[in-house]
Design a protein around this motif. Structure first.
Motif, mmCIF file in Angstrom:
data_model
loop_
_atom_site.group_PDB
_atom_site.id
_atom_site.type_symbol
_atom_site.label_atom_id
_atom_site.label_comp_id
_atom_site.label_asym_id
_atom_site.label_seq_id
_atom_site.Cartn_x
_atom_site.Cartn_y
_atom_site.Cartn_z
ATOM 1 N N GLY A 71 21.405 26.620 -21.451
ATOM 2 C CA GLY A 71 20.072 26.850 -20.901
ATOM 3 C C GLY A 71 20.154 27.271 -19.444
ATOM 4 O O GLY A 71 21.071 26.868 -18.723
ATOM 5 N N PHE A 72 19.190 28.082 -19.021
ATOM 6 C CA PHE A 72 19.157 28.595 -17.658
ATOM 7 C C PHE A 72 17.723 28.556 -17.140
ATOM 8 O O PHE A 72 16.794 28.876 -17.878
ATOM 9 C CB PHE A 72 19.664 30.040 -17.605
ATOM 10 N N ILE A 73 17.556 28.169 -15.882
ATOM 11 C CA ILE A 73 16.263 28.205 -15.193
ATOM 12 C C ILE A 73 16.431 29.092 -13.969
ATOM 13 O O ILE A 73 17.347 28.874 -13.167
ATOM 14 C CB ILE A 73 15.812 26.797 -14.752
ATOM 15 N N ASN A 74 15.559 30.073 -13.801
ATOM 16 C CA ASN A 74 15.634 30.964 -12.652
ATOM 17 C C ASN A 74 14.928 30.327 -11.454
ATOM 18 O O ASN A 74 13.711 30.313 -11.377
ATOM 19 C CB ASN A 74 15.023 32.319 -12.960
ATOM 20 N N ALA A 75 15.725 29.806 -10.507
ATOM 21 C CA ALA A 75 15.193 29.250 -9.266
ATOM 22 C C ALA A 75 15.395 30.233 -8.111
ATOM 23 O O ALA A 75 15.149 29.892 -6.952
ATOM 24 C CB ALA A 75 15.870 27.917 -8.954
ATOM 25 N N ALA A 76 15.836 31.439 -8.418
ATOM 26 C CA ALA A 76 15.994 32.482 -7.392
ATOM 27 C C ALA A 76 14.624 33.049 -7.064
ATOM 28 O O ALA A 76 13.650 32.835 -7.788
ATOM 29 C CB ALA A 76 16.933 33.577 -7.903
ATOM 30 N N ASP A 77 14.552 33.803 -5.989
ATOM 31 C CA ASP A 77 13.269 34.376 -5.576
ATOM 32 C C ASP A 77 13.023 35.773 -6.145
ATOM 33 O O ASP A 77 12.118 36.468 -5.707
ATOM 34 C CB ASP A 77 13.153 34.386 -4.053
ATOM 35 N N SER A 78 13.825 36.175 -7.129
ATOM 36 C CA SER A 78 13.628 37.484 -7.755
ATOM 37 C C SER A 78 14.054 37.422 -9.215
ATOM 38 O O SER A 78 14.658 36.449 -9.657
ATOM 39 C CB SER A 78 14.432 38.559 -7.010
ATOM 40 N N ASP A 79 13.731 38.486 -9.952
ATOM 41 C CA ASP A 79 14.107 38.560 -11.366
ATOM 42 C C ASP A 79 15.622 38.606 -11.510
ATOM 43 O O ASP A 79 16.321 39.159 -10.652
ATOM 44 C CB ASP A 79 13.521 39.813 -12.006
ATOM 45 N N VAL A 80 16.123 38.032 -12.609
ATOM 46 C CA VAL A 80 17.562 38.046 -12.878
ATOM 47 C C VAL A 80 17.816 38.455 -14.325
ATOM 48 O O VAL A 80 16.967 38.288 -15.192
ATOM 49 C CB VAL A 80 18.227 36.670 -12.611
ATOM 50 N N HIS A 81 19.003 39.015 -14.543
ATOM 51 C CA HIS A 81 19.483 39.308 -15.887
ATOM 52 C C HIS A 81 20.611 38.338 -16.202
ATOM 53 O O HIS A 81 21.384 37.948 -15.319
ATOM 54 C CB HIS A 81 20.029 40.741 -15.990
ATOM 55 N N LEU A 82 20.726 37.967 -17.468
ATOM 56 C CA LEU A 82 21.837 37.150 -17.950
ATOM 57 C C LEU A 82 22.819 38.040 -18.688
ATOM 58 O O LEU A 82 22.415 38.927 -19.452
ATOM 59 C CB LEU A 82 21.343 36.048 -18.891
ATOM 60 N N TYR A 83 24.102 37.782 -18.452
ATOM 61 C CA TYR A 83 25.179 38.529 -19.088
ATOM 62 C C TYR A 83 26.164 37.562 -19.726
ATOM 63 O O TYR A 83 26.340 36.447 -19.244
ATOM 64 C CB TYR A 83 25.951 39.365 -18.056
ATOM 65 N N LEU A 84 26.816 38.005 -20.776
ATOM 66 C CA LEU A 84 27.937 37.278 -21.371
ATOM 67 C C LEU A 84 29.201 37.980 -20.906
ATOM 68 O O LEU A 84 29.359 39.185 -21.112
ATOM 69 C CB LEU A 84 27.843 37.298 -22.894
#
Length: 164
Positions: free
Chosen positions: A84-97
């Motif tokens: 699981g991941f929660i975006n606590a950054a101040d911008s959009d993010v992409h997840l990669y494998l």
């Protein structure tokens, strides 16, 4: 050790452990001491990994070429573990494998906005990377089933750490 979301763990270093043993894998082991005379290195509550700028060395993004997945055989996979991941950054993010030399985009067309969560089926040893969508800067590297223990005082983090 089997653990569940919400469990809290604390890692301690006994005072007579040489500092060199804490900076990497060392041969030194404590010869005396107890939990009452030890230093807390990390407190962690089990749950989703928090995405924020990790201060990681920025690793250039190398995308894996498109491929057609083979036939899926669910019985040939190791035991399932959620990631699981929660975006606590101040911008959009992409997840990669990460696949040993290149990265496969998992959030194509739907990046995680600040505050959003994503939960993926995975297994121990898989490595995920979170990158800022604007410039592909590396914000998080997360290996399922591993927890990195750092000295809490180094980064000023006195509370619970990121999830696993």
């Amino acid at each position: 050790v089997r653990t569940y979301t919400g469990d809290a763990w604390r890692a301690r270093a006994l005072h007579d452990v040489p500092r060199a043993a804490l900076d990497g894998i060392g041969d030194a082991a404590p010869t005396s001491g107890s939990a009452s005379d030890s230093t807390v290195l990390m407190e962690m509550q089990v749950g989703p990994a928090t995405i924020r700028d990790c201060g990681c060395t920025d690793v250039p993004l190398v995308r894996c070429p498109p491929r057609t997945p083979g036939k899926h055989n669910a019985t040939s996979r190791p035991e399932y573990e959620p990631a699981g991941f929660i975006n606590a950054a101040d911008s959009d993010v992409h997840l990669y494998l990460w696949a040993g030399g290149c990265e496969t985009l998992l959030t194509e067309g739907r990046p995680l906005a600040p505050g959003q969560q994503s939960h993926l089926a995975s297994w121990a040893g898989q490595q995920f990377r979170a990158r800022r969508t604007l410039d592909d800067a590396l914000l998080l590297t997360h290996t399922v089933g591993q927890v990195l223990i750092r000295d809490c005082q180094r980064r000023g983090n006195g509370g619970f750490g990121d999830g696993i």
